[in-house]
Design a protein around this motif. Sequence first.
Motif, PDB file in Angstrom:
ATOM      1  N   CYS A 194      12.282  11.150   2.821  1.00 37.46           N
ATOM      2  CA  CYS A 194      11.638   9.896   2.462  1.00 37.46           C
ATOM      3  C   CYS A 194      10.325  10.230   1.786  1.00 37.46           C
ATOM      4  CB  CYS A 194      11.405   9.041   3.709  1.00 37.46           C
ATOM      5  SG  CYS A 194      10.436   7.544   3.417  1.00 37.46           S
ATOM      6  N   ALA A 195      10.245   9.926   0.516  1.00 39.15           N
ATOM      7  CA  ALA A 195       9.038  10.176  -0.253  1.00 39.15           C
ATOM      8  C   ALA A 195       8.178   8.927  -0.264  1.00 39.15           C
ATOM      9  CB  ALA A 195       9.405  10.584  -1.673  1.00 39.15           C
ATOM     10  N   ALA A 196       6.906   9.111   0.036  1.00 44.20           N
ATOM     11  CA  ALA A 196       5.979   7.988   0.115  1.00 44.20           C
ATOM     12  C   ALA A 196       4.898   8.092  -0.943  1.00 44.20           C
ATOM     13  CB  ALA A 196       5.334   7.930   1.493  1.00 44.20           C
ATOM     14  N   SER A 197       4.523   6.949  -1.454  1.00 46.55           N
ATOM     15  CA  SER A 197       3.402   6.884  -2.373  1.00 46.55           C
ATOM     16  C   SER A 197       2.182   6.435  -1.583  1.00 46.55           C
ATOM     17  CB  SER A 197       3.692   5.902  -3.513  1.00 46.55           C
ATOM     18  OG  SER A 197       3.818   4.577  -3.011  1.00 46.55           O
ATOM     19  N   GLY A 198       1.023   6.564  -2.170  1.00 43.36           N
ATOM     20  CA  GLY A 198      -0.182   6.144  -1.491  1.00 43.36           C
ATOM     21  C   GLY A 198      -1.068   7.309  -1.079  1.00 43.36           C
ATOM     22  N   ARG A 199      -2.305   6.995  -0.803  1.00 38.74           N
ATOM     23  CA  ARG A 199      -3.285   8.030  -0.475  1.00 38.74           C
ATOM     24  C   ARG A 199      -3.573   8.168   1.012  1.00 38.74           C
ATOM     25  NH1 ARG A 199      -7.772   5.786  -4.554  1.00 38.74           N
ATOM     26  NH2 ARG A 199      -6.784   3.847  -3.826  1.00 38.74           N
ATOM     27  N   THR A 200      -2.904   7.385   1.830  1.00 35.81           N
ATOM     28  CA  THR A 200      -3.146   7.412   3.268  1.00 35.81           C
ATOM     29  C   THR A 200      -1.890   7.731   4.072  1.00 35.81           C
ATOM     30  OG1 THR A 200      -2.819   5.014   3.413  1.00 35.81           O
ATOM     31  CG2 THR A 200      -5.072   5.806   3.100  1.00 35.81           C
ATOM     32  N   PHE A 201      -0.973   8.472   3.490  1.00 39.66           N
ATOM     33  CA  PHE A 201       0.288   8.794   4.147  1.00 39.66           C
ATOM     34  C   PHE A 201       0.085   9.449   5.513  1.00 39.66           C
ATOM     35  CE2 PHE A 201       3.642  11.944   5.009  1.00 39.66           C
ATOM     36  CZ  PHE A 201       4.736  11.088   5.124  1.00 39.66           C
ATOM     37  N   GLN A 255       0.820  -1.216   0.000  1.00 40.08           N
ATOM     38  CA  GLN A 255       0.000   0.000   0.000  1.00 40.08           C
ATOM     39  C   GLN A 255       0.851   1.262   0.000  1.00 40.08           C
ATOM     40  OE1 GLN A 255      -2.477  -0.703   3.473  1.00 40.08           O
ATOM     41  NE2 GLN A 255      -4.169  -1.279   2.141  1.00 40.08           N
ATOM     42  N   VAL A 256       2.049   1.176   0.557  1.00 37.80           N
ATOM     43  CA  VAL A 256       2.929   2.324   0.640  1.00 37.80           C
ATOM     44  C   VAL A 256       4.314   1.959   0.115  1.00 37.80           C
ATOM     45  CG1 VAL A 256       4.019   4.014   2.153  1.00 37.80           C
ATOM     46  CG2 VAL A 256       1.703   3.238   2.627  1.00 37.80           C
ATOM     47  N   GLN A 257       4.821   2.792  -0.763  1.00 40.75           N
ATOM     48  CA  GLN A 257       6.178   2.652  -1.268  1.00 40.75           C
ATOM     49  C   GLN A 257       7.000   3.814  -0.725  1.00 40.75           C
ATOM     50  OE1 GLN A 257       7.389   0.097  -3.242  1.00 40.75           O
ATOM     51  NE2 GLN A 257       5.381  -0.860  -2.970  1.00 40.75           N
ATOM     52  N   LEU A 258       8.186   3.520  -0.222  1.00 38.44           N
ATOM     53  CA  LEU A 258       9.028   4.532   0.391  1.00 38.44           C
ATOM     54  C   LEU A 258      10.381   4.603  -0.297  1.00 38.44           C
ATOM     55  CD1 LEU A 258       8.346   3.529   4.111  1.00 38.44           C
ATOM     56  CD2 LEU A 258       7.183   5.302   2.798  1.00 38.44           C
ATOM     57  N   VAL A 259      10.842   5.818  -0.549  1.00 41.14           N
ATOM     58  CA  VAL A 259      12.122   6.030  -1.198  1.00 41.14           C
ATOM     59  C   VAL A 259      12.900   7.094  -0.440  1.00 41.14           C
ATOM     60  CG1 VAL A 259      13.332   6.656  -3.302  1.00 41.14           C
ATOM     61  CG2 VAL A 259      11.170   5.411  -3.438  1.00 41.14           C
ATOM     62  N   GLU A 260      14.053   6.704   0.105  1.00 45.54           N
ATOM     63  CA  GLU A 260      14.895   7.636   0.840  1.00 45.54           C
ATOM     64  C   GLU A 260      15.854   8.357  -0.103  1.00 45.54           C
ATOM     65  OE1 GLU A 260      14.504   3.848   3.443  1.00 45.54           O
ATOM     66  OE2 GLU A 260      14.867   4.337   1.342  1.00 45.54           O
ATOM     67  N   SER A 261      16.276   9.535   0.325  1.00 47.69           N
ATOM     68  CA  SER A 261      17.266  10.299  -0.419  1.00 47.69           C
ATOM     69  C   SER A 261      17.985  11.235   0.542  1.00 47.69           C
ATOM     70  CB  SER A 261      16.624  11.097  -1.554  1.00 47.69           C
ATOM     71  OG  SER A 261      15.720  12.062  -1.042  1.00 47.69           O
ATOM     72  N   GLY A 262      19.093  11.804   0.091  1.00 50.27           N
ATOM     73  CA  GLY A 262      19.800  12.786   0.881  1.00 50.27           C
ATOM     74  C   GLY A 262      21.035  12.290   1.602  1.00 50.27           C
ATOM     75  N   GLY A 263      21.315  11.003   1.505  1.00 50.37           N
ATOM     76  CA  GLY A 263      22.487  10.469   2.166  1.00 50.37           C
ATOM     77  C   GLY A 263      23.769  10.915   1.490  1.00 50.37           C
ATOM     78  N   GLY A 264      24.878  10.709   2.180  1.00 50.98           N
ATOM     79  CA  GLY A 264      26.161  11.090   1.629  1.00 50.98           C
ATOM     80  C   GLY A 264      27.224  11.162   2.696  1.00 50.98           C
TER      81      GLY A 264
END
Length: 122
Positions: free
Chosen positions: A22-29, A1-10
């Motif tokens: 962390c960007a999330a997909s879905g309509r119930t975030f 139901q939810v897909q999560l994608v992290e970014s910003g590391g380094g």
Amino acid sequence: QVQLVESGGGLVQAGGSLRLACAASGRTFSTYVMGWFRQGPGKAREFVALCNGSQSFTRYATSVKGRFTISRDNAKNTVYLQMNDQKPEDTADYYCAAASLVATAEPAYNHWGHGTQVTVPT
């Protein structure tokens, strides 16, 4: 139901700052408790921070309290982790996760991102 994608590391020097997203997909975030976990080299995954849906409650691991700040923008389906005064022990893969209740235990989280690397050299 939810897909999560992290970014910003380094790579960041000790004492420096870095912000993860962390960007999330879905309509119930907005109904999910969002958490950040990390796993250092040769170590088990550990809780870092969490924030409930309304952002009225946050909790941090003792090791990061006062240095890290979790926040979220429900309109953008994004949760952030602002990391200040970073230390070498912060070196780890950082994971974003979503749960249906407030909890620091990993089993409570039903959805996980793939992680983003943060390196803080000595």
